[in-house]
Design a protein around this motif. Structure first.
Motif: not given
Ligand code: ZN
Ligand code: ADP
Length: 432
Positions: A247-251, A254-256, A309-313
């Motif tokens: 997981e990134c900080q968005e929780q 899980m980014h694979i 999309e995940c906001p973490c980029g």
């Molecule tokens: Zn993310």
């Protein structure tokens, strides 16, 4: 924000180009092994038939049984002199399996783990304690090398001796801890017994939890108990170990790492791909492993790709929380049930502790499920216990469509060993 910006911020098309390039090299290397040469020959394909990522579906699957049949070194694609480490699975269900690593494999693995730890905000200056068993279990050395690579002070506490574990946390100012989720609950209980308040008496801010299925509710509990952010970490020995998806900080999923793996989700019965967003079996192809590349490896883990999309980029796709392994599925009176569904219900009751055990029996040829669950605090208020049991039963029935027998048991009654938690006991006898 990114440890490897070059790889973490790739656009989709760039990820796919890189995958194709690495797949090509991987396939070429695979042809050094008798195992893959025969596989390709039997399937009537050659490496040249794989020209696009869609062609991957032409490649036969690799299974755990293949690893067993070729135990220990049968799938190696490099001369054995290049192999510097092996990890072996426990082998409780048959012949153990072995995964081999070259120096480069170990470096790549450490980079992947370091990338994950950096992603959740850990930096040199943090104190990282690992409560995984060291040795053959990949959660030990896997996190060790990743954390060192990031430059954190590492505390290789290893599994067991919870009081000592807690002493390390307080004495060394541990800020980040890796623990399997079932152990995080145990740790808190022992802290309570020792009169330690994790929020005031420790510097813990981050927990890495993984290696076994757990519900969102259990994660929130762990966060609340220990006053930390808890991040889901997914890995398996066949894919090196930890560091596969995180997981990134968005929780939120899980980014694979798609520069390391080609990801497919297939229907476990037909083995056909399922559309994004639908649950199926995770199938992975390694893209930068030298000693033992695995092509279309059937993980038996059930999950789905989270759409959007995940906001973490990061454009590496996200896996949803694991639902369990296909072999964890219980079939009761024709209904398919996963232990995690039961956990999700139980963890919503603040009166209940963290431990539970599901027992299946079939007295009188009738499948019965008993759910024992620990109470958080002792009480002899029987009226309250009765109404609580009734409410838990009702909610479980709504979730799993059958009515289990619910037993509330005192704290400490359901003992867990050091390793992954055992949640199901199937005592059913087959009648034929
Ligand atoms: Zn993310
Ligand atoms: P073993 O097969 O002996 O359990 P591994 O350590 O290789 O040894 O276990 C990998 C398996 O653990 C995965 O295939 C998956 O079933 C489970 N697992 C690992 N991480 C997670 C996670 N974050 N959530 C759910 N299950 C997980």
């Amino acid at each position: 924000m990114y440890l490897h910006p070059r790889f973490e911020t790739l656009q989709r098309s760039e990820i796919e180009n890189l995958q194709m390039e690495r797949l090509h090299d991987t396939l070429k290397a695979c042809m050094n092994s008798e195992f893959y040469r025969k596989r390709f020959h039997d399937a009537g394909i050659t490496v040249d038939d794989i020209r696009t990522l869609d062609d991957v579906t032409k490649i036969p699957f690799t299974t755990k049984q293949d690893l067993r049949d070729n135990y220990p070194f049968g799938i190696c694609t490099v001369p054995m002199e290049k192999v510097v480490r092996l990890h072996s699975s426990s082998g409780t269900t048959g012949t153990p399996t072995v995964i081999l690593h070259t120096k480069k494999d170990l470096e790549q693995w450490a980079e992947a783990v370091a990338r994950c730890l950096y992603m959740v905000g850990l930096r040199s200056g943090d104190v990282f304690q690992n409560s995984s068993g060291y040795g053959m279990f990949t959660g030990g050395l896997g996190f060790q090398y990743g954390a060192e690579r990031l430059g954190m002070l590492t505390v290789p506490a290893a599994a067991g001796n919870t009081k000592r574990q807690i002493k390390f946390i307080t004495d060394f100012g541990t800020t980040a801890l890796h623990a399997i989720p079932s152990y995080a609950g145990r740790l808190y209980e022992v802290m309570e017994e020792m009169g330690i308040d994790p929020r005031k008496d420790t510097k813990l801010t981050t927990l890495i939890i993984g290696a076994e299925p757990h519900s969102e509710e259990q994660r929130r509990r762990i966060e609340k108990m220990l006053g930390v952010k808890a991040y889901n970490s997914f890995g398996m020995s066949e894919m090196c170990g930890p560091g596969v998806a995180f997981e990134c900080q968005e929780q939120n999923g899980m980014h694979i790492w798609e520069d390391y793996y080609i990801v497919e989700i297939v229907d476990p019965v037909t083995l056909e791909p399922v559309p994004d967003g639908e649950i199926g079996e995770l199938v992975l192809t390694t893209l930068n492993r030298e000693a033992m590349p695995l092509l279309r490896y059937r993980t038996r883990d059930l999950t789905r790709i989270l759409p959007g999309e995940c906001p973490c980029g990061r454009h590496h796709r996200r896996l949803d929380r694991m639902k369990g392994r296909s072999d964890d599925m219980m079939i009761l009176k024709g209904v398919n049930i996963f232990p995690i569904q039961i956990e999700t219900v139980l963890m919503q009751f603040p009166e209940l502790g963290n431990e539970y055990l599901i027992t299946l029996t079939n007295l009188d040829a009738n499948d019965t499920m008993t759910v024992e669950v620990e109470l958080k605090e002792f009480t002899d208020d029987y009226a309250r216990l009765q109404s609580l049991t009734k409410e838990i039963t009702r909610q479980l029935r709504d979730e799993i469509l059958i009515t289990p027998q619910v037993r509330l048991v005192p704290k400490g009654s359901i003992a867990q060993g050091e390793g992954k938690a055992v949640r199901v006991r199937d005592l059913r006898k087959t009648l034929i």
